[in-house]
Scaffold this active site. Structure first.
Site, mmCIF file in Angstrom:
data_model
loop_
_atom_site.group_PDB
_atom_site.id
_atom_site.type_symbol
_atom_site.label_atom_id
_atom_site.label_comp_id
_atom_site.label_asym_id
_atom_site.label_seq_id
_atom_site.Cartn_x
_atom_site.Cartn_y
_atom_site.Cartn_z
ATOM 1 N N LYS A 100 110.757 65.253 -138.609
ATOM 2 C CA LYS A 100 110.558 63.794 -138.655
ATOM 3 C C LYS A 100 111.872 63.060 -138.966
ATOM 4 C CE LYS A 100 105.656 64.136 -140.079
ATOM 5 N NZ LYS A 100 104.783 63.191 -139.344
ATOM 6 N N LYS B 51 99.576 52.310 -136.596
ATOM 7 C CA LYS B 51 99.198 51.383 -137.668
ATOM 8 C C LYS B 51 100.234 50.268 -137.796
ATOM 9 C CE LYS B 51 97.503 55.437 -140.155
ATOM 10 N NZ LYS B 51 97.912 56.406 -141.196
ATOM 11 N N THR C 211 100.287 58.796 -135.985
ATOM 12 C CA THR C 211 99.304 57.707 -136.033
ATOM 13 C C THR C 211 99.860 56.576 -136.889
ATOM 14 O OG1 THR C 211 98.201 58.888 -137.825
ATOM 15 C CG2 THR C 211 97.206 59.041 -135.626
ATOM 16 N N LYS D 68 105.598 58.845 -144.143
ATOM 17 C CA LYS D 68 104.967 59.979 -143.478
ATOM 18 C C LYS D 68 105.329 61.213 -144.287
ATOM 19 C CE LYS D 68 107.296 58.775 -139.732
ATOM 20 N NZ LYS D 68 106.207 58.835 -138.775
ATOM 21 N N ARG D 69 104.714 62.340 -143.990
ATOM 22 C CA ARG D 69 105.105 63.547 -144.709
ATOM 23 C C ARG D 69 106.586 63.831 -144.509
ATOM 24 N NH1 ARG D 69 101.244 66.948 -147.251
ATOM 25 N NH2 ARG D 69 103.000 68.344 -147.546
ATOM 26 N N HIS E 208 97.181 70.311 -132.554
ATOM 27 C CA HIS E 208 97.901 69.215 -133.211
ATOM 28 C C HIS E 208 99.386 69.458 -133.373
ATOM 29 C CE1 HIS E 208 94.729 66.504 -134.703
ATOM 30 N NE2 HIS E 208 93.967 67.580 -134.658
#
Ligand SMILES: *Cc1c(COP(=O)(O)O)cnc(C)c1O
Length: 864
Positions: A606, A714, A710, A600-601, A409
Site C-alpha cells: 500500500k 468511501k 473500498t 488503511k492497513r 481477495h
C-alpha cells in the site's frame, strides 16, 4: 445534570407495544400458537402469531419502553444509572423495535422456502450498531427527544458503544457492507462467522512504536447479541477414519473423531434501511463440551481441572491479526473448520424442514466463500452428504458444486492459503480423504480434456507436493465453486491471467467480476450528516437506496452557490474532526489546511512509506531553502493504520511516521505549513469521522497489488479527490469520474511486470534522483530520532536495497502528481467542482449494486 424521573416508571402490565416474550421455538416443528395455547390465547396475544404490529412511533411510547428496560432489564433507577446503563437500556429498547420484525421475517422466510444467501466470512468489521439501528428504524428523532426529556444526551450514549472489531480491514468491512445491502434489498441472508472474544487489537503508540492492547469489546457486555446456548452445535476434531459396511451392505468410510467442542450461536440483527427486513448475522462462540473436571478440581489442581475448557474456548478467543499473509497456525485452521461446521449444520438442521431432500439443497442456499478462510466447508458438506446422509458421491458432488461460490481477495502469492496435509491429517482426517477424492476426480477430468499434458495436471492439482505436501485452498474453492469472482475489473483479469490461468482456460464461464462497493447508509448518510442534508435539499432522499441518483448532482457542480455550500460542508466536517482528535488523541489540527488522508492497513504494497517520502521531500526543500515557503500549500497529512503484530517492516514504518510527525510539530520553520497527524487505532468509528473531512484520498498501492480497495470508494463518495495509481477499483473510479477529476500517477501493471522482469535496483533510482536522495538522506540522518541513526536504519535499508513494492520507482511520478494537487487546490472553485463531480459519478460503488450483480450472476437468488 440528570433530570430524575423516578415516579414515571411505567406499569409493565399496561398495553405493551410488542411482545418481548415471543416463543423462540424452531419454526418448522412449531405448532401454531393457536394449537399450543388455544384460540383464546392467540386472540389476546396477536403478537405471538404475527403479523407483528408496528410499535408506536411516539416519544411517549419510547420513553416508557426505555425506562422499563432501564428499570427491569438493567435493574437500575434513572437517578442512579451510569452512562453505560443508559446506553445498554437504549440499545435494548431499539433492539426490541427491530426484533419484532426480525422474528416475523424469519418465520415468513422459512415458510416461503425461498433461497437464502449464506455468507461465510471469518471476519465482519461491523462498526458501531446503535446509530445504524436508529437509522434503519427511523427512530432517531423520537429517541433524541425522548432521551432529552430524561436529561440524557443521545450522542453521549452513542459514544459509549465499543465497536465490535471482528475483522482486520477491507475484507471484514466488505462483509459488513454486503449484509447491510442484502437486508436493504430485502434479500434473505444469514451471515455466518465467529464471535471472537477479542477482536482486532487496540493500537497504542509508545515512543512512536505500535503496542497492541487486547480488544475486550465484550467486557461491558453487548446489548446487540442474542445468545442461544440451547442451540449449541457439536464440532468434532482429530481421531482417525475407518471403513465399514452399512446396513445395505455398501462399504463406506466414517470419521472417528477424538475430541470436540460446542459452537454456541449468538444472533445479531441486520436491519434493512426503512424496509422492515431484518436479517441475521450468526456468530459462533466455542465452548467446552465438559465445563471442568470436578474430581481434579477437588483434588486441588485447578489449572488442570479447567484445561479442556480453556483449550476449547481458545478457538473463538482472538481474531488473527493478519491482513494479507496467512498465519500457518493450527488454531487458525481450527477456527475455520469450527465456524463452517457449525454453520452448515445450522442451516441444514435448523433452517430447513426435517424431511427436506438434500438433493434440492441448491434451491435453498448458496454459500458465498469470502476468501479461502471458509473453504473447508466444501469437504464438510461432502462429508455431511456422503457419510452422514448416505448420498451417492457423484450426486453429492453435483449438489456441492451448486452450493458454493468463491470470492478471491488477493493477488499476493503469500496470501493464498495452503494447509499442510500433515496438519489436516491430524485435525480433520476424513476431510483430507475427501479432498484427495475430489482431487482424483478433478484430475481425471483434466487429463481427459488435455491428454498427455501431465504438467498441466500437476499445475492444477489441489494437492501440491512443493515445498511440502499441502492443500491449495484457492484451488479447492475454484474446483468446487459454481462461480469464482475477483473484486474489481483489473483484479478479476489478473486473477484469470496470473493467479488461476489454467482454471480460467478450462472453465472460462466460471470466472466473473463483481466490483466491490460500500454501503451508502453508513458511509454517507450516517457518517456525513452535513453532506446528507445538502444532497437531500438538492435532489431529495432517494439516493440512500438508489445511489445512481447521485448523478442528479452533476449539474450543480457548475453552480457557484452549491459549490460554496459544498465547501461549508467540508469545513464543518473538518471542525468536527478537529474536536474529536483533540479529545481522543490530544492532536491539534491546524485550520485552513488541505486535508490529505491515507487510512488503511499498514502494508508495504500500500506504500505508506512512499507517502512519507513525499512529506519528507517537501519538508527538506523548505528547510534547505530550495523552495519558498510562501509557495507551499499548507497541508495536514493524516495517517491511520494498524500493522499486523508480527510484521516488522510495517511496524518500522509506523515508527518512522510518528517520528516525522513529532519532529515536524516541533519545527517552527514549517509547522504552520506541514502537519502530520497519526491518531492511533484506526477503525470504522474513526473512518466515519475522517473520511467526510478529507480533501485528498491517497490510494497509492503498487499497480497490480491492491485487489480492489473500498476506502477509495468511501472517499470519492464523500467528495475527496483521489491521488492514485492504476490499481484495483481506482481504475474504475478514474474511468467514471474522468481523467480531469482524478490525479493519476505511477507505473501501470504491465510496466511493473516489465520492470521486475528486467531487474529492479532501488539504490540506482536513489542515486539518480537528487530530490529522492535528499529526502532519504534526511530520514537516515538521525534528524527525526534525536541523532540516533540506527533507529531509522531498518526502513532506510529496506527502501534502498529491497523495496519490494517499487516505491522509489514511482516516487518522481508521485511528487509531480502532488504538485498538480497543490496547483488545483489553489483554485477552490475548480477543486470543489471536481470534488462534486466525484460524488455525482461514483454512485456505481454502492454495495447495493455489488449485491445485485451477485444476485443476478452468481447466486440466482431473489428479493422477497
Ligand atoms: C474501508 C475500511 C478499510 C479498507 O480500506 P482500504 O483503503 O480499501 O484498504 C479498512 N479499515 C476500515 C476501518 C475501513 O472502514
Amino acid at each position: 445534570m440528570i433530570h430524575v424521573i423516578e415516579g414515571n416508571i411505567p406499569n409493565v402490565s399496561e398495553n405493551q407495544p410488542f411482545a418481548t416474550t415471543l416463543d423462540s421455538l424452531p419454526a418448522d416443528e412449531t405448532p401454531s400458537v393457536e394449537k399450543r395455547f388455544g384460540p383464546e390465547f392467540a386472540a389476546t396475544h396477536p403478537l405471538a402469531v404475527g403479523p407483528v404490529v408496528s410499535p408506536p412511533h411516539s416519544v411517549d411510547g419510547f420513553v416508557k419502553e426505555f425506562l422499563r428496560e432501564l428499570n427491569f432489564g438493567t435493574g437500575v433507577l434513572l437517578s442512579r444509572a451510569t452512562v453505560n446503563d443508559q446506553y445498554v437500556a437504549l440499545a435494548r429498547t431499539v433492539a426490541h423495535y427491530l426484533a419484532a420484525r426480525w422474528l416475523e421475517g424469519g418465520r415468513t422466510r422459512r415458510e416461503a422456502g425461498v433461497k437464502v444467501v449464506g455468507y461465510l466470512s471469518a471476519e465482519y468489521l461491523l462498526g458501531r450498531q446503535l446509530g445504524n439501528a436508529l437509522l434503519a428504524t427511523g427512530l432517531r428523532d423520537i429517541v433524541e427527544e425522548g432521551l432529552e426529556s430524561c436529561g440524557i444526551n443521545l450522542s453521549t450514549l452513542r459514544a459509549q458503544e465499543v465497536e465490535p472489531g471482528l475483522g482486520n480491514g477491507g475484507l471484514g468491512r466488505l462483509a459488513a457492507c454486503f449484509i447491510d445491502s442484502l437486508a436493504t434489498l430485502n434479500v434473505p441472508c444469514i451471515g455466518y462467522g465467529i464471535r471472537y472474544e477479542y477482536g482486532i487489537f487496540r493500537q497504542t503508540f509508545v515512543d512512536g512504536r505500535q503496542v497492541e492492547q487486547p480488544d475486550a469489546w465484550l467486557s461491558l457486555g453487548s446489548p446487540w447479541e442474542f445468545p442461544h446456548p440451547e442451540a449449541a452445535v457439536q464440532v468434532d476434531f482429530g481421531g482417525t477414519t475407518e471403513e465399514y459396511v452399512d446396513e445395505d451392505g455398501t462399504p463406506r468410510r466414517r470419521w472417528l473423531p477424538s475430541w470436540n467442542v460446542l459452537g454456541v450461536p449468538y444472533n445479531y440483527m441486520v436491519p434493512g434501511y426503512h424496509n422492515g427486513r431484518v436479517n441475521t448475522l450468526r456468530l459462533w462462540s466455542a465452548q467446552a463440551t465438559k465445563a471442568f473436571d470436578l474430581q481434579i478440581f477437588n483434588s486441588g489442581d485447578y489449572a488442570e481441572a479447567v484445561r479442556a475448557q480453556t483449550f476449547a474456548e481458545n478457538i473463538s478467543k482472538v481474531l488473527y491479526p493478519e491482513d494479507s499473509t496467512p498465519q500457518g497456525r493450527e488454531l487458525r485452521l481450527q477456527q475455520q473448520y469450527f465456524f463452517v461446521a457449525c454453520s452448515l449444520r445450522d442451516f441444514i438442521e435448523r433452517e430447513l424442514p426435517a424431511d427436506f431432500d438434500l438433493h434440492d439443497l441448491p434451491e435453498r442456499i448458496i454459500f458465498q466463500l469470502n476468501d479461502t478462510h471458509p473453504v473447508i466447508a466444501v469437504p464438510e458438506l461432502m462429508r455431511l452428504l456422503v457419510d452422514e446422509r448416505k448420498m451417492d458421491w457423484d450426486e453429492a458432488w453435483a449438489v456441492t458444486q451448486k452450493c458454493f461460490a468463491y470470492t478471491c481477495h488477493t493477488l499476493l502469492p503469500e496470501a493464498l492459503e495452503v494447509w499442510p496435509t500433515e496438519m489436516l491429517a491430524k485435525l480433520l482426517p476424513r476431510h483430507l480423504e475427501i479432498i484427495y477424492q475430489i482431487n482424483d476426480g478433478f484430475l481425471r477430468e483434466v487429463r481427459e480434456a488435455f491428454p498427455g499434458d501431465e504438467m498441466r495436471a500437476r499445475r492444477m492439482s489441489i494437492v501440491t507436493d512443493y515445498p511440502e505436501r499441502a492443500v491449495r485452498m484457492a484451488y479447492l474453492a475454484t474446483v468446487a465453486g459454481a462461480k469464482v469472482n475477483g473484486v474489481a475489473e483489473l483484479h478479476s483479469q489478473l486473477l484469470r491471467d496470473k493467479v488461476l490461468p489454467d482454471f480460467s482456460e478450462y472453465w472460462p464461464e466460471k470466472f466473473t467480476n463483481v466490483t466491490n462497493g460500500v454501503t451508502p447508509r453508513r458511509f454517507i448518510r450516517l457518517a456525513n450528516w452535513n453532506f446528507t442534508r445538502l444532497i437531500n435539499e438538492t435532489i431529495g432522499t432517494g439516493w440512500v437506496t438508489d445511489l445512481d441518483r447521485l448523478a442528479e448532482l452533476e449539474p450543480y457542480a457548475e453552480d457557484p452557490e452549491f459549490r460554496a455550500r459544498f465547501r461549508q460542508v467540508k469545513a464543518a466536517n473538518k471542525e468536527r474532526l478537529a474536536k474529536l482528535l483533540v479529545a481522543r488523541d490530544g492532536i491539534v489540527l491546524p485550520e485552513g489546511h488541505l486535508l490529505d488522508v491515507m487510512v488503511k492497513r499498514l502494508h508495504e504494497y500500500k506504500r505508506q512509506s512512499m507517502k512519507l517520502l513525499h512529506i519528507l521531500s517537501t519538508y527538506e526543500q523548505i528547510i534547505s531553502g530550495a523552495i519558498d515557503p510562501a509557495t507551499v500549500t499548507p497541508r495536514t497529512f493524516v495517517f491511520g493504520a494498524k500493522a499486523a503484530p508480527g510484521y516488522k517492516m510495517a511496524k518500522e514504518t509506523i515508527f518512522a511516521i510518528n517520528a516525522v510527525a513529532a519532529t515536524l510539530a516541533a519545527d517552527e520553520r514549517t509547522n504552520h505549513l506541514l502537519t502530520v497527524a497519526f491518531p492511533a487505532n484506526y477503525n470504522v468509528t474513526l473512518a466515519e469521522k475522517l473520511i467526510p473531512a478529507a480533501d485528498l484520498s491517497e490510494q497509492i498501492s503498487l499497480a497490480g497489488k491492491e485487489a480492489s480497495g473500498t476506502g477509495n470508494m468511501k472517499f470519492a463518495l464523500n467528495g475527496a479527490l483521489t491521488i492514485g495509481t492504476d490499481d484495483g477499483a481506482n481504475v474504475e473510479i478514474r474511468e467514471l469520474v474522468g481523467d480531469d477529476n482524478f490525479i493519476l500517477f505511477g507505473m501501470s501493471e504491465p510496466e511493473v511486470a516489465d520492470l521486475q522482469a528486467r531487474g529492479y535496483n532501488p539504490a540506482a533510482v536513489y542515486e539518480s534522483n537528487p530530490l529522492l536522495k535528499r529526502a532519504i538522506d534526511l530520514l537516515a540522518s538521525g534528524h527525526f530520532t534525536e541523532g540516533n541513526r540506527d533507529a531509522m536504519n531498518p526502513l532506510v535499508m529496506d527502501l534502498l536495497y529491497n523495496d519490494r513494492f517499487l516505491a522509489l520507482a514511482d516516487f518522481q511520478s508521485y511528487i509531480e502528481a502532488q504538485a498538480k494537487v497543490d496547483e488545483l487546490y489553489a483554485d477552490p472553485d475548480a477543486w470543489s467542482r471536481k470534488a462534486i463531480l466525484n460524488v455525482a459519478r461514483t454512485g456505481f460503488f454502492s454495495s447495493d449494486r455489488s449485491m445485485r450483480e451477485y444476485l443476478d450472476r452468481i447466486w440466482h437468488a431473489k428479493a422477497l
